[in-house]
Design a protein around this motif. Structure first.
Motif, mmCIF file in Angstrom:
data_model
loop_
_atom_site.group_PDB
_atom_site.id
_atom_site.type_symbol
_atom_site.label_atom_id
_atom_site.label_comp_id
_atom_site.label_asym_id
_atom_site.label_seq_id
_atom_site.Cartn_x
_atom_site.Cartn_y
_atom_site.Cartn_z
ATOM 1 N N SER A 127 38.425 23.411 13.935
ATOM 2 C CA SER A 127 37.813 22.758 12.774
ATOM 3 C C SER A 127 38.256 23.362 11.447
ATOM 4 N N THR A 128 38.468 24.655 11.367
ATOM 5 C CA THR A 128 38.909 25.266 10.112
ATOM 6 C C THR A 128 40.319 24.808 9.772
ATOM 7 N N LEU A 129 41.191 24.775 10.759
ATOM 8 C CA LEU A 129 42.566 24.336 10.550
ATOM 9 C C LEU A 129 42.613 22.847 10.216
ATOM 10 N N THR A 130 41.762 22.052 10.864
ATOM 11 C CA THR A 130 41.702 20.614 10.592
ATOM 12 C C THR A 130 41.367 20.365 9.118
ATOM 13 N N SER A 131 40.405 21.112 8.593
ATOM 14 C CA SER A 131 40.032 20.958 7.174
ATOM 15 C C SER A 131 41.208 21.272 6.262
ATOM 16 N N THR A 132 41.946 22.325 6.578
ATOM 17 C CA THR A 132 43.105 22.714 5.777
ATOM 18 C C THR A 132 44.174 21.630 5.815
ATOM 19 N N VAL A 133 44.452 21.095 6.999
ATOM 20 C CA VAL A 133 45.467 20.052 7.164
ATOM 21 C C VAL A 133 45.079 18.811 6.352
ATOM 22 N N LEU A 134 43.815 18.411 6.416
ATOM 23 C CA LEU A 134 43.370 17.243 5.656
ATOM 24 C C LEU A 134 43.395 17.513 4.153
ATOM 25 N N GLU A 135 42.953 18.683 3.758
ATOM 26 C CA GLU A 135 42.904 19.032 2.333
ATOM 27 C C GLU A 135 44.288 18.970 1.693
ATOM 28 N N HIS A 136 45.312 19.378 2.438
ATOM 29 C CA HIS A 136 46.667 19.445 1.885
ATOM 30 C C HIS A 136 47.525 18.231 2.234
ATOM 31 N N GLY A 137 46.900 17.187 2.797
ATOM 32 C CA GLY A 137 47.618 15.954 3.079
ATOM 33 C C GLY A 137 48.728 16.095 4.104
ATOM 34 N N LEU A 138 48.548 16.955 5.096
ATOM 35 C CA LEU A 138 49.590 17.224 6.090
ATOM 36 C C LEU A 138 49.491 16.347 7.331
ATOM 37 N N GLY A 154 26.348 21.770 14.071
ATOM 38 C CA GLY A 154 27.684 22.141 14.536
ATOM 39 C C GLY A 154 28.743 21.878 13.480
ATOM 40 N N ASN A 155 29.938 22.386 13.748
ATOM 41 C CA ASN A 155 31.060 22.195 12.828
ATOM 42 C C ASN A 155 31.452 20.724 12.801
ATOM 43 N N ARG A 156 31.646 20.231 11.610
ATOM 44 C CA ARG A 156 31.966 18.819 11.432
ATOM 45 C C ARG A 156 33.450 18.615 11.146
ATOM 46 N N PHE A 157 33.911 17.415 11.434
ATOM 47 C CA PHE A 157 35.313 17.067 11.250
ATOM 48 C C PHE A 157 35.713 17.148 9.781
ATOM 49 N N PHE A 158 34.941 16.545 8.916
ATOM 50 C CA PHE A 158 35.240 16.555 7.498
ATOM 51 C C PHE A 158 34.365 17.609 6.832
ATOM 52 N N ALA A 159 34.978 18.721 6.456
ATOM 53 C CA ALA A 159 34.240 19.804 5.821
ATOM 54 C C ALA A 159 33.860 19.408 4.405
ATOM 55 N N PRO A 163 39.154 16.480 0.270
ATOM 56 C CA PRO A 163 39.459 15.424 -0.698
ATOM 57 C C PRO A 163 39.303 14.022 -0.092
ATOM 58 N N ALA A 164 38.889 13.089 -0.916
ATOM 59 C CA ALA A 164 38.731 11.698 -0.479
ATOM 60 C C ALA A 164 40.095 11.142 -0.068
ATOM 61 N N ARG A 165 40.119 10.393 1.020
ATOM 62 C CA ARG A 165 41.356 9.809 1.549
ATOM 63 C C ARG A 165 41.062 8.402 2.058
ATOM 64 N N SER A 166 42.113 7.595 2.115
ATOM 65 C CA SER A 166 42.036 6.274 2.734
ATOM 66 C C SER A 166 42.793 6.326 4.056
ATOM 67 N N PHE A 167 42.263 5.611 5.045
ATOM 68 C CA PHE A 167 42.895 5.529 6.357
ATOM 69 C C PHE A 167 43.049 4.065 6.728
#
Length: 193
Positions: A127-138, A154-159, A163-167
């Motif tokens: 979850s910590t790495l997932t937040s970093t990947v999303l934050e930096h647009g990777l 519990g730890n959530r997917f979107f910390a 940043p706001a993103r579109s999918f």
């Protein structure tokens, strides 16, 4: 350039945590009642025939205690064969290989690995790495494996602060147990009306 896919088992309220991790999480292995052969095959297909893994250290440690000793299976064999790129401050203690530590700058390490030739990268758990990947647009793609449960903690997917993103929805598949696999392509920054 390699594509990075985030794959997460997630509750309806966004929890991706599956083990205690020392913080009194009460719902270890909450996905077990919803596992079916159909779901297993869908998750295997979503991973692809060949892939490498991007893992945080806790997920690496949990998986390295199980997958190398597990009976041969399509998923186990693919996970064991994958190169594991690990976010860690203790690379000398890695044993489940093949592996490579990301280095001290995680974002630069991920960019470097993505720029290389090779199979796609799959990030699960972590979850910590997932937040970093999303934050930096990777991330290029997100696969959410949603179980029909609310956990409330519990730890959530979107910390907080992601940043706001579109999918863009690519596909959705429902399993007999109520699990829904939804695949999204990262479309970019949020476009508000």
């Amino acid at each position: 350039m390699r594509k990075l896919k985030i794959m997460e088992h997630i509750s309806l309220d966004g929890v991706i945590q599956h083990s205690d991790d020392g913080d009194d999480f009460p719902y270890s292995d909450w996905t077990a009642p919803y596992r079916t052969p159909v779901g297993r095959d869908a998750v295997l297909a979503a991973h692809g025939e060949s892939f490498d893994l991007l893992l945080g250290r806790r997920t690496y440690d949990l998986w390295s205690g199980f997958w190398p000793k597990a009976p041969s299976s399509p998923m186990g064999d693919r996970l064991n064969a994958a190169t594991k790129y690990v976010a860690t401050h203790r690379p000398e203690s890695l044993e489940w290989g093949p592996f490579e530590a990301l280095g001290p700058d995680l974002v630069e390490g991920i960019r470097r690995i993505k720029s290389q030739d090779g199979p796609g990268l799959v990030l699960s758990g972590s979850s910590t790495l997932t937040s970093t990947v999303l934050e930096h647009g990777l991330a290029d793609e997100v696969v959410l494996i949603v179980s029909p449960v609310l956990l409330g903690t519990g730890n959530r997917f979107f910390a907080e602060g992601t940043p706001a993103r579109s999918f863009e929805l690519v596909s959705t598949q429902a399993t007999p147990s109520g699990v829904i696999l939804s695949t999204y392509k990262v479309a970019g920054p949020l476009k508000a009306g």
